[in-house]
Structures are given as structure tokens and as C-alpha cells.
Design a protein around this motif. Structure first.
Motif, PDB file in Angstrom:
ATOM      1  N   PHE A 244      -5.163  18.432   1.102  1.00 49.10           N
ATOM      2  CA  PHE A 244      -5.756  16.799   0.301  1.00 49.10           C
ATOM      3  C   PHE A 244      -4.491  16.772  -0.198  1.00 49.10           C
ATOM      4  O   PHE A 244      -3.869  15.172  -0.589  1.00 49.10           O
ATOM      5  N   ARG A 245      -4.151  17.971  -1.484  1.00 53.93           N
ATOM      6  CA  ARG A 245      -3.656  16.977  -2.208  1.00 53.93           C
ATOM      7  C   ARG A 245      -1.620  16.955  -1.530  1.00 53.93           C
ATOM      8  O   ARG A 245      -0.566  15.602  -2.227  1.00 53.93           O
ATOM      9  N   ALA A 246      -1.437  17.308  -0.475  1.00 53.13           N
ATOM     10  CA  ALA A 246      -0.217  17.329   0.126  1.00 53.13           C
ATOM     11  C   ALA A 246      -0.081  15.764   0.997  1.00 53.13           C
ATOM     12  O   ALA A 246       0.943  15.289   0.891  1.00 53.13           O
ATOM     13  N   GLY A 247      -1.296  15.595   1.314  1.00 50.20           N
ATOM     14  CA  GLY A 247      -1.420  14.305   1.602  1.00 50.20           C
ATOM     15  C   GLY A 247      -0.881  13.179   0.560  1.00 50.20           C
ATOM     16  O   GLY A 247      -0.999  12.061   0.846  1.00 50.20           O
ATOM     17  N   VAL A 248      -2.094  13.583   0.030  1.00 50.67           N
ATOM     18  CA  VAL A 248      -2.492  12.176  -1.030  1.00 50.67           C
ATOM     19  C   VAL A 248      -0.069  12.025  -1.015  1.00 50.67           C
ATOM     20  O   VAL A 248       0.114  10.997  -1.602  1.00 50.67           O
ATOM     21  N   ALA A 249       0.472  13.085  -1.944  1.00 51.19           N
ATOM     22  CA  ALA A 249       1.963  13.130  -2.373  1.00 51.19           C
ATOM     23  C   ALA A 249       2.539  12.369  -0.707  1.00 51.19           C
ATOM     24  O   ALA A 249       3.443  11.689  -1.354  1.00 51.19           O
ATOM     25  N   SER A 250       2.069  12.795  -0.044  1.00 49.79           N
ATOM     26  CA  SER A 250       2.726  12.336   1.057  1.00 49.79           C
ATOM     27  C   SER A 250       2.651  11.047   2.015  1.00 49.79           C
ATOM     28  O   SER A 250       3.566   9.432   1.558  1.00 49.79           O
ATOM     29  N   VAL A 251       1.417   9.907   1.181  1.00 46.06           N
ATOM     30  CA  VAL A 251       1.379   8.995   1.646  1.00 46.06           C
ATOM     31  C   VAL A 251       1.509   7.340   0.263  1.00 46.06           C
ATOM     32  O   VAL A 251       1.912   6.528   0.588  1.00 46.06           O
ATOM     33  N   ARG A 252       1.928   7.930  -0.699  1.00 46.01           N
ATOM     34  CA  ARG A 252       2.365   7.829  -2.228  1.00 46.01           C
ATOM     35  C   ARG A 252       3.506   7.634  -2.048  1.00 46.01           C
ATOM     36  O   ARG A 252       4.413   6.204  -1.987  1.00 46.01           O
ATOM     37  N   GLU A 253       4.586   8.324  -1.110  1.00 45.86           N
ATOM     38  CA  GLU A 253       5.927   8.003  -1.292  1.00 45.86           C
ATOM     39  C   GLU A 253       6.136   7.753   0.557  1.00 45.86           C
ATOM     40  O   GLU A 253       6.446   6.274   0.540  1.00 45.86           O
ATOM     41  N   ILE A 254       4.817   7.142   1.224  1.00 49.61           N
ATOM     42  CA  ILE A 254       4.428   6.043   2.525  1.00 49.61           C
ATOM     43  C   ILE A 254       4.676   4.729   1.506  1.00 49.61           C
ATOM     44  O   ILE A 254       5.528   3.890   1.934  1.00 49.61           O
ATOM     45  N   VAL A 255       3.772   4.928   0.989  1.00 50.29           N
ATOM     46  CA  VAL A 255       3.262   3.364   0.589  1.00 50.29           C
ATOM     47  C   VAL A 255       4.726   2.816  -0.035  1.00 50.29           C
ATOM     48  O   VAL A 255       4.688   1.620  -0.511  1.00 50.29           O
ATOM     49  N   GLU A 256       5.114   3.732  -1.229  1.00 49.82           N
ATOM     50  CA  GLU A 256       6.549   3.383  -2.206  1.00 49.82           C
ATOM     51  C   GLU A 256       8.004   3.470  -1.347  1.00 49.82           C
ATOM     52  O   GLU A 256       8.342   1.364  -1.275  1.00 49.82           O
ATOM     53  N   ALA A 257       7.665   3.739  -0.380  1.00 52.86           N
ATOM     54  CA  ALA A 257       8.761   2.984   0.744  1.00 52.86           C
ATOM     55  C   ALA A 257       8.131   1.606   2.150  1.00 52.86           C
ATOM     56  O   ALA A 257       8.998   0.885   2.484  1.00 52.86           O
ATOM     57  N   TRP A 258       7.331   1.520   1.965  1.00 58.37           N
ATOM     58  CA  TRP A 258       6.858   0.135   2.446  1.00 58.37           C
ATOM     59  C   TRP A 258       7.087  -1.270   1.463  1.00 58.37           C
ATOM     60  O   TRP A 258       7.004  -1.822   2.151  1.00 58.37           O
ATOM     61  N   ASP A 259       6.628  -0.962   0.347  1.00 62.79           N
ATOM     62  CA  ASP A 259       7.073  -1.844  -1.094  1.00 62.79           C
ATOM     63  C   ASP A 259       6.064  -2.857  -0.502  1.00 62.79           C
ATOM     64  O   ASP A 259       6.239  -4.141  -0.168  1.00 62.79           O
ATOM     65  N   PRO A 260       4.250  -2.703  -0.716  1.00 63.72           N
ATOM     66  CA  PRO A 260       3.738  -3.896  -0.556  1.00 63.72           C
ATOM     67  C   PRO A 260       3.812  -4.434  -1.657  1.00 63.72           C
ATOM     68  O   PRO A 260       4.451  -4.143  -2.795  1.00 63.72           O
ATOM     69  N   THR A 261       3.748  -6.067  -1.976  1.00 60.46           N
ATOM     70  CA  THR A 261       3.646  -7.062  -2.724  1.00 60.46           C
ATOM     71  C   THR A 261       2.355  -7.660  -3.126  1.00 60.46           C
ATOM     72  O   THR A 261       2.205  -7.935  -4.355  1.00 60.46           O
ATOM     73  N   LEU A 262       1.638  -7.053  -2.138  1.00 55.60           N
ATOM     74  CA  LEU A 262      -0.217  -6.997  -2.800  1.00 55.60           C
ATOM     75  C   LEU A 262      -0.833  -6.109  -2.164  1.00 55.60           C
ATOM     76  O   LEU A 262      -0.503  -5.715  -0.807  1.00 55.60           O
ATOM     77  N   VAL A 263      -2.254  -5.899  -2.592  1.00 58.17           N
ATOM     78  CA  VAL A 263      -2.683  -5.001  -1.832  1.00 58.17           C
ATOM     79  C   VAL A 263      -4.601  -5.857  -2.149  1.00 58.17           C
ATOM     80  O   VAL A 263      -4.595  -5.948  -3.232  1.00 58.17           O
ATOM     81  N   VAL A 264      -4.723  -4.886  -0.962  1.00 57.55           N
ATOM     82  CA  VAL A 264      -6.423  -5.748  -0.717  1.00 57.55           C
ATOM     83  C   VAL A 264      -6.851  -4.480  -1.257  1.00 57.55           C
ATOM     84  O   VAL A 264      -6.784  -3.764  -0.097  1.00 57.55           O
ATOM     85  N   PHE A 265      -8.111  -3.915  -1.731  1.00 57.65           N
ATOM     86  CA  PHE A 265      -8.842  -2.896  -1.746  1.00 57.65           C
ATOM     87  C   PHE A 265     -10.055  -3.025  -1.856  1.00 57.65           C
ATOM     88  O   PHE A 265     -10.855  -3.606  -2.722  1.00 57.65           O
ATOM     89  N   PHE A 266     -10.515  -2.307  -0.557  1.00 52.65           N
ATOM     90  CA  PHE A 266     -11.891  -2.027  -0.315  1.00 52.65           C
ATOM     91  C   PHE A 266     -12.474  -0.897  -0.479  1.00 52.65           C
ATOM     92  O   PHE A 266     -12.364   0.078  -0.430  1.00 52.65           O
ATOM     93  N   GLY A 267     -13.121  -1.387  -1.416  1.00 50.68           N
ATOM     94  CA  GLY A 267     -14.127   0.125  -2.231  1.00 50.68           C
ATOM     95  C   GLY A 267     -15.423   0.129  -2.901  1.00 50.68           C
ATOM     96  O   GLY A 267     -16.087  -0.793  -2.104  1.00 50.68           O
ATOM     97  N   SER A 268     -15.950   0.372  -3.537  1.00 51.77           N
ATOM     98  CA  SER A 268     -17.419   1.211  -3.834  1.00 51.77           C
ATOM     99  C   SER A 268     -17.596   1.128  -5.046  1.00 51.77           C
ATOM    100  O   SER A 268     -16.902   1.032  -6.100  1.00 51.77           O
ATOM    101  N   ASP A 269     -19.470   1.507  -5.231  1.00 50.03           N
ATOM    102  CA  ASP A 269     -19.427   1.938  -6.639  1.00 50.03           C
ATOM    103  C   ASP A 269     -20.419   3.177  -6.671  1.00 50.03           C
ATOM    104  O   ASP A 269     -21.200   2.648  -5.582  1.00 50.03           O
ATOM    105  N   HIS A 270     -20.446   3.398  -7.420  1.00 47.29           N
ATOM    106  CA  HIS A 270     -21.497   4.701  -7.413  1.00 47.29           C
ATOM    107  C   HIS A 270     -22.766   4.250  -8.675  1.00 47.29           C
ATOM    108  O   HIS A 270     -23.199   5.216  -9.471  1.00 47.29           O
ATOM    109  N   ARG A 271     -23.686   2.991  -7.949  1.00 48.03           N
ATOM    110  CA  ARG A 271     -24.615   2.928  -9.257  1.00 48.03           C
ATOM    111  C   ARG A 271     -24.487   2.523 -10.497  1.00 48.03           C
ATOM    112  O   ARG A 271     -24.920   2.546 -10.942  1.00 48.03           O
TER     113      ARG A 271
END
Length: 290
Positions: free
Chosen positions: A23-50
Motif C-alpha cells: 500500500f505504501r508503494a502504491g501511495v508513492a506511485s499515485v502521488r507522483e502520478i498526481v504531481e505529473a498530471w498537475d490538477p488545478t482543482l481537486v473535488v474530494f468525495f469524502g466521509s466522516d466517522h461521526r
């Protein structure tokens, strides 16, 4: 671009990095993918734990201003929320027959903060519009409603010049005692007591076959299958699997099949942890990781 990713307090607390190596290796990979893609806006669908939403609990809410709650070693500080864009999105969703709530300001827990920090580098590193989807307790909208929400959100940005990254954070299979055995919010002290008493049993509630089947279904460019997913199907992965509603929203917003970057059941973290990105981003950037 779309990113769907599990979060876990266990990940944040494992300072010695004893577990979750895939999982840690996957996080590092997608972090680099996001940096390379360079989004100008993030729409974050998230949850809450009460934690964040207490006396008033909407099924869906667009957040206009937020900070990090700091629970479970998640970050604190302000998010960079483009308020007028978020307000315009909420108005669009209301016009599309989504009775969304507006949250003017809130402290969001690790359901938003952990993935934001792990992938973007910090809560205010990039403009983020948080969209809360209730995944933890009544009232739970049907899972297909999250899929419809994602398509409606994408429609709003269709003519925009923004390079939008859609993130869905939560899941996969897990049955955390603080959600499975209680129906209301707990104090942090009560949470720790419940978790400690039932932690060992929860390690056996990961469902790797269920997780892998779901990741396989996400490979399809045809997102229509998400419309028919039932609450009972998600419950088969444990109460924490209801957080996949956030994945459905991000997946349908992106409108493209997903590629699995990593999957690992981590017993010490009580969770089946998955990471998937949209195929276009994967094919463009993953060769650099190999």
C-alpha cells in the motif's frame, strides 16, 4: 483524472512502517502520478466517522470552508476551498434535483485529511472542494445515488478550463468496532476503549475476495453498474465498506475505467486497502514507475 484510495488510522500511526508495504508503494506511485498530471482543482468525495457532523447529519453536503480536525494523527490547518466555485457547484446540483446541504465551515476528520495530505502534500497545497457523503450511519442514501452525484458534478465542470482531479477516499472491506458496534458519536476516550476491546476480532473482518471483485468491476468504462449496487452488497464488506460510495462518485465523475495500483489486506490496520486511478492517467504516467 480520478483517484480512489483507502484511508486508515493505522497507516498514520505506523511510524516504524512495519506493515502495509504494498500500500505504501502504491501511495508513492499515485502521488507522483498526481504531481505529473498537475490538477488545478481537486473535488474530494469524502466521509466522516461521526466526528465532524453531529447534531445535523446531511446525506450529501458541499463544503464552502474547512480545516483539518487532527484526529488519528491527521493534519490540522485550513483547506484551500474556492468558495465561489463550490457555491456554484452546489447551485448546479440543486438544479439537477440533488437536495444537497451547504456546510459553511467545518473541521473535517481523517476521512478527508489523511488522503489529502498523503497525495497532495498538505491541506492547502491545491484548491480542494470537499463533498461530504454520509457513509457511516442513518440516513444512508442508496449507493447508486452517489454514482448519480458524481455524474452531476462532472457535468458542472464539463465546460471548465480546470484540470479536475476527482478523489474518492474510504473503504475497502473493514468493520471498525467504533462504527460497527455503536450508532452514535463517541468521545475519543470512548472510541479508544471500544476499539481496544474488539480490535482482535475486527482483524478477521477483512474480505480480500470481495475487495478484488470490486476492484475488477471498477475497470469497466461503463459505470452504469454502480447504479444498481445495494446497501446489502456493501454491507458484505463490513460497515466500513459503505465508504465506497465515495469511490462510486469519483469513478462516475471521471467516466473512465480504473486501474488497480495496489491492493493489500493489512490485518494490523483492520482494513483491506486499495488504490485505483483512471486508466488514462495510469497509462500515461505509470511506466515511469516501473
Amino acid at each position: 483524472m480520478t483517484l480512489c484510495m483507502s484511508h486508515s488510522p493505522g497507516f498514520a500511526r505506523d511510524h516504524e512502517e512495519a506493515d502495509g508495504h504494498q500500500f505504501r508503494a502504491g501511495v508513492a506511485s499515485v502521488r507522483e502520478i498526481v504531481e505529473a498530471w498537475d490538477p488545478t482543482l481537486v473535488v474530494f468525495f469524502g466521509s466522516d466517522h461521526r466526528r465532524a457532523f453531529g447534531e445535523i447529519l446531511p446525506a450529501i453536503s458541499v463544503v464552502l470552508s474547512a480545516e483539518g480536525l487532527g484526529d488519528s494523527e491527521s493534519p490540522t490547518g485550513p483547506y484551500d476551498v474556492p468558495k465561489e466555485t463550490a457555491r456554484g457547484l452546489a447551485a448546479h446540483l440543486l438544479g439537477a434535483d440533488f437536495d444537497v446541504a451547504i456546510t459553511r465551515h467545518i473541521a473535517l476528520d481523517h476521512g478527508f485529511g489523511q488522503t489529502t495530505a498523503d497525495i497532495l502534500g498538505g491541506l492547502d497545497s491545491r484548491p480542494v472542494i470537499p463533498i461530504f457523503i454520509n457513509c457511516a450511519t442513518f440516513p444512508l442514501a442508496r449507493p447508486g445515488r452517489s454514482a448519480e452525484l458524481g455524474r452531476a458534478v462532472a457535468e458542472y465542470f464539463k465546460a471548465s478550463d480546470e484540470r479536475v482531479l476527482f478523489i474518492g477516499s474510504g473503504g475497502m472491506s473493514h468493520n471498525p468496532p467504533t462504527l460497527a458496534l455503536t450508532s452514535e458519536g463517541l468521545s475519543e476516550e470512548e472510541r479508544r476503549a471500544v476499539s481496544a476491546a474488539h480490535r482482535e476480532a475486527a482483524k478477521d473482518d477483512i474480505r480480500p475476495e470481495w475487495d478484488r471483485e470490486m476492484l475488477g468491476r471498477l475497470e469497466s468504462d461503463d459505470t452504469a453498474w454502480t447504479d444498481d449496487v445495494t446497501t446489502e452488497e456493501l454491507q458484505a464488506g463490513g460497515v466500513g465498506a459503505h465508504e465506497l460510495r465515495t469511490w462510486f462518485a469519483a469513478y462516475t465523475a471521471g467516466g473512465q475505467g480504473m486501474k488497480t495500483v495496489a491492493y493489500e489486506p493489512v490485518r494490523e490496520w483492520l482494513t483491506g486497502l486499495g488504490i485505483a486511478v483512471s486508466r488514462g492517467a495510469y497509462d500515461l504516467h505509470m511506466p515511469r514507475q516501473r
